[in-house]
Design a protein around this motif. Structure first.
Motif, PDB file in Angstrom:
ATOM      1  N   ARG A  23      62.739  43.978  30.845  1.00 52.12           N
ATOM      2  CA  ARG A  23      64.002  43.463  30.293  1.00 52.12           C
ATOM      3  C   ARG A  23      64.234  42.015  30.738  1.00 52.12           C
ATOM      4  O   ARG A  23      64.732  41.191  29.966  1.00 52.12           O
ATOM      5  N   LEU A  24      63.871  41.703  31.976  1.00 52.43           N
ATOM      6  CA  LEU A  24      64.021  40.333  32.462  1.00 52.43           C
ATOM      7  C   LEU A  24      63.038  39.397  31.768  1.00 52.43           C
ATOM      8  O   LEU A  24      63.376  38.246  31.459  1.00 52.43           O
ATOM      9  N   LEU A  25      61.827  39.870  31.511  1.00 53.40           N
ATOM     10  CA  LEU A  25      60.861  39.053  30.774  1.00 53.40           C
ATOM     11  C   LEU A  25      61.352  38.778  29.345  1.00 53.40           C
ATOM     12  O   LEU A  25      61.071  37.726  28.774  1.00 53.40           O
ATOM     13  N   GLU A  26      62.117  39.708  28.775  1.00 47.85           N
ATOM     14  CA  GLU A  26      62.658  39.486  27.440  1.00 47.85           C
ATOM     15  C   GLU A  26      63.700  38.370  27.440  1.00 47.85           C
ATOM     16  O   GLU A  26      63.886  37.678  26.431  1.00 47.85           O
TER      17      GLU A  26
ATOM     18  N   LYS B 254      68.973  48.418  34.872  1.00 46.98           N
ATOM     19  CA  LYS B 254      68.454  48.844  33.570  1.00 46.98           C
ATOM     20  C   LYS B 254      69.595  49.102  32.589  1.00 46.98           C
ATOM     21  O   LYS B 254      69.513  48.721  31.415  1.00 46.98           O
ATOM     22  N   ARG B 255      70.671  49.730  33.064  1.00 50.86           N
ATOM     23  CA  ARG B 255      71.806  49.975  32.163  1.00 50.86           C
ATOM     24  C   ARG B 255      72.403  48.670  31.661  1.00 50.86           C
ATOM     25  O   ARG B 255      72.714  48.519  30.470  1.00 50.86           O
ATOM     26  N   ILE B 256      72.570  47.721  32.573  1.00 53.84           N
ATOM     27  CA  ILE B 256      73.149  46.430  32.188  1.00 53.84           C
ATOM     28  C   ILE B 256      72.240  45.702  31.205  1.00 53.84           C
ATOM     29  O   ILE B 256      72.688  45.221  30.158  1.00 53.84           O
ATOM     30  N   LEU B 257      70.958  45.640  31.525  1.00 56.30           N
ATOM     31  CA  LEU B 257      70.023  44.875  30.692  1.00 56.30           C
ATOM     32  C   LEU B 257      69.765  45.555  29.350  1.00 56.30           C
ATOM     33  O   LEU B 257      69.571  44.886  28.337  1.00 56.30           O
ATOM     34  N   ASP B 258      69.791  46.896  29.330  1.00 53.69           N
ATOM     35  CA  ASP B 258      69.654  47.605  28.050  1.00 53.69           C
ATOM     36  C   ASP B 258      70.861  47.340  27.157  1.00 53.69           C
ATOM     37  O   ASP B 258      70.728  47.127  25.941  1.00 53.69           O
ATOM     38  N   ALA B 259      72.057  47.367  27.761  1.00 55.57           N
ATOM     39  CA  ALA B 259      73.265  47.085  26.981  1.00 55.57           C
ATOM     40  C   ALA B 259      73.234  45.656  26.451  1.00 55.57           C
ATOM     41  O   ALA B 259      73.581  45.394  25.294  1.00 55.57           O
TER      42      ALA B 259
ATOM     43  N   VAL C 221      73.437  44.306  22.447  1.00 52.80           N
ATOM     44  CA  VAL C 221      74.516  43.492  21.873  1.00 52.80           C
ATOM     45  C   VAL C 221      74.051  42.085  21.518  1.00 52.80           C
ATOM     46  O   VAL C 221      74.669  41.430  20.672  1.00 52.80           O
ATOM     47  N   SER C 222      72.976  41.607  22.150  1.00 50.09           N
ATOM     48  CA  SER C 222      72.544  40.222  21.918  1.00 50.09           C
ATOM     49  C   SER C 222      71.449  40.101  20.872  1.00 50.09           C
ATOM     50  O   SER C 222      71.046  38.990  20.526  1.00 50.09           O
ATOM     51  N   ARG C 223      70.975  41.222  20.374  1.00 47.09           N
ATOM     52  CA  ARG C 223      69.907  41.179  19.375  1.00 47.09           C
ATOM     53  C   ARG C 223      70.373  40.391  18.148  1.00 47.09           C
ATOM     54  O   ARG C 223      71.476  40.579  17.649  1.00 47.09           O
TER      55      ARG C 223
END
Length: 488
Positions: free
Chosen positions: A233-236, A182-187, A191-193
């Motif tokens: 987050r993975l579905l995103e 979750k920390r990795i995918l939230d970060a 940054v990728s938005r």
């Protein structure tokens, strides 16, 4: 230090990078660092920093990066002065960020590495490894993932980097692994938005590899809500594929990661996600719209329905959603519409064969159009330039009359063909001679498919049929590798 407030003399007296970093840290805390670095003092400090660094020591190179990153955060308008010559000190990777004393130092070091230009060969691998291994230094993690974002050639490269990072993540305790994920995918989400990459081919298989690597060991996790957040987050990541190229929303391969996610989570966690996910409705919107677009084109796709079925508890709930989505679209062929609404269980009647025959007939008409257009110009040249000469010098009325009749017959046939094409809404695309990105669904390669070719030139035009504003390819464009690729 000479006083409670750091002075320039304290900077000059520092004999190690650590001592110098302590002076700068104290100056920042006292809000005095910007004052100390006015005019030429910044360049002097950077040179002093390089003099204190042992380039052969990986930990000192890392501390150098942290110190320069700290300076750049203060003198943002003069950041070029801070990193002038920095790349020559970073020919080899520095030590792990974990060797630094706190999160601020890690963030400064990671930010400094982002200024390396040209990027050294080791940078991408280092950024991925460190971003995934960091426990709680979130600002440093974001800076490292920003390097991955900016250095990736395309979205597939991003996904490949994530697969490597998750493969090397040696956390097997299910809930602990989910917390790190979750920390990795939230970060990454932050940054990728709003960032966009090229996407030349469907990355469905690569995305499945990301999911498989990320969700290893998590099946027995107790925190169902956390598992759902990670799944979202993975579905995103999947939705970003559709955002980058919407046509991939119509391909079943795009959603292969959903089936992989269900397998990795197991029945308990997947059922919870299906009921509580905030992203699932957006994925289902893509799937339902894909069904509608394909139905408008008169197509069926069982693979897409199978991918869609994974997102529902029952087939009935899936077909109910499809039926609701199709309401009001009276332009749909009733048989095609019924097939989708039945979830692919309703058998197609003889009309399917008629549609196939129509498609074959349209293809033949399209091929005839190409041949007619290719022949028209040479015959027009004969009519304008050669017929007067034949009439004047051959002195054979029978030959002349025969040629004239043949040319007139071709003109009449060409006129009828164009009229037929207008009735069937068939036309040329006008792409001949253009260079473009190769697509196996739209192009036919001269001499057969050649792997690795991305840029091609059209040597025979494409024929399309445009019905209700939607374009269907009747005859693919014939292409050859673009000149620069033919020379490589």
């Amino acid at each position: 230090m000479s006083s409670s407030t750091p002075q320039w003399e304290d900077i000059e007296k520092a004999t190690t990078l650590r001592a110098l970093d302590d002076v700068l840290t104290a100056a920042m805390a006292a809000h005095q660092l910007q004052t100390l670095l006015q005019d030429e003092k910044l360049s002097q400090l950077v040179q002093h920093t390089y003099q204190l660094c042992n380039a052969q020591n990986a930990e000192e190179r890392l501390l150098l990066a942290a110190l320069l990153g700290r300076l750049s955060a203060v003198v943002r308008s003069r950041v070029d002065q801070v990193f002038e010559g920095f790349e020559s000190w970073m020919q080899a990777p520095p030590a792990s960020l974990d060797s630094l004393k706190d999160g601020d130092e890690k963030a400064y070091a990671a930010a400094a590495l982002g200024y390396l230009d040209p990027a050294p060969a080791w940078l991408m691998k280092y950024a991925v490894s460190e971003a995934f291994e960091l426990d709680a230094a979130e600002n440093a993690r974001k800076a490292l993932l920003a390097i991955v974002r900016d250095r990736a050639d395309d979205y597939a490269a991003v996904l490949n980097a994530m697969t490597i990072g998750f493969d090397n993540l040696a956390i097997e305790a299910p809930d602990a692994r989910l917390r790190r994920l979750k920390r990795i995918l939230d970060a990454w989400k932050e940054v990728s938005r709003d960032h966009f990459w090229p996407l030349e081919s469907n990355p469905g298989e690569v995305l499945s590899a990301v999911v498989r690597s990320a969700l290893r060991y998590v099946k027995e996790a107790k925190d169902e809500d956390l598992a759902t957040e990670v799944g979202d987050r993975l579905l995103e990541l999947l939705l970003r594929v559709v955002q980058l190229r919407f046509s991939y929303a119509l391909e079943a391969n795009t959603y292969a990661a959903v089936r992989m996610m269900k397998a990795q989570f197991g029945a308990r966690l997947w059922t919870h996600l299906r009921s509580h996910s905030q992203v699932r409705p957006r994925v289902l919107t893509c799937l339902r719209e894909a069904c509608l677009v394909l139905a408008r084109q008169g197509q069926t796709d069982m693979a897409l329905l199978e991918a869609m079925k994974v997102m529902y508890a029952t087939r009935t709930s899936m077909t109910t959603d499809i039926k609701r989505h199709f309401v009001g679209h009276h332009e749909l062929d009733s048989e095609i519409s019924d097939w989708w609404i039945s979830g692919g269980t309703k058998r197609m009647a003889g009309n399917a064969q008629n549609r196939e025959l129509q498609a074959d007939a349209d293809m033949l008409i399209g091929q005839l159009l190409l041949e007619g257009e290719a022949t028209r110009r040479p015959l027009e040249n004969v009519r304008i330039n050669l017929m007067p000469l034949i009439e004047e010098f051959v002195h054979d009325p029978v030959v002349f009359a025969s040629l004239q009749k043949g040319l007139s017959g071709f003109v009449e046939m060409s006129t009828l063909l164009r009229q037929l094409c207008r009735f069937r809404r068939i036309e040329l695309s006008g792409l001949q001679g253009e260079a473009m990105t190769y697509s196996r669904t739209r192009h036919e390669m001269d001499g057969g498919h050649q792997p690795g070719i991305t840029q091609v030139r059209v040597i025979r035009d494409q024929v399309v049929q445009v019905l209700n504003g939607r374009e269907r390819i009747v005859v693919k464009a014939l292409v050859e590798p673009a000149r620069e690729q033919k020379n490589t």
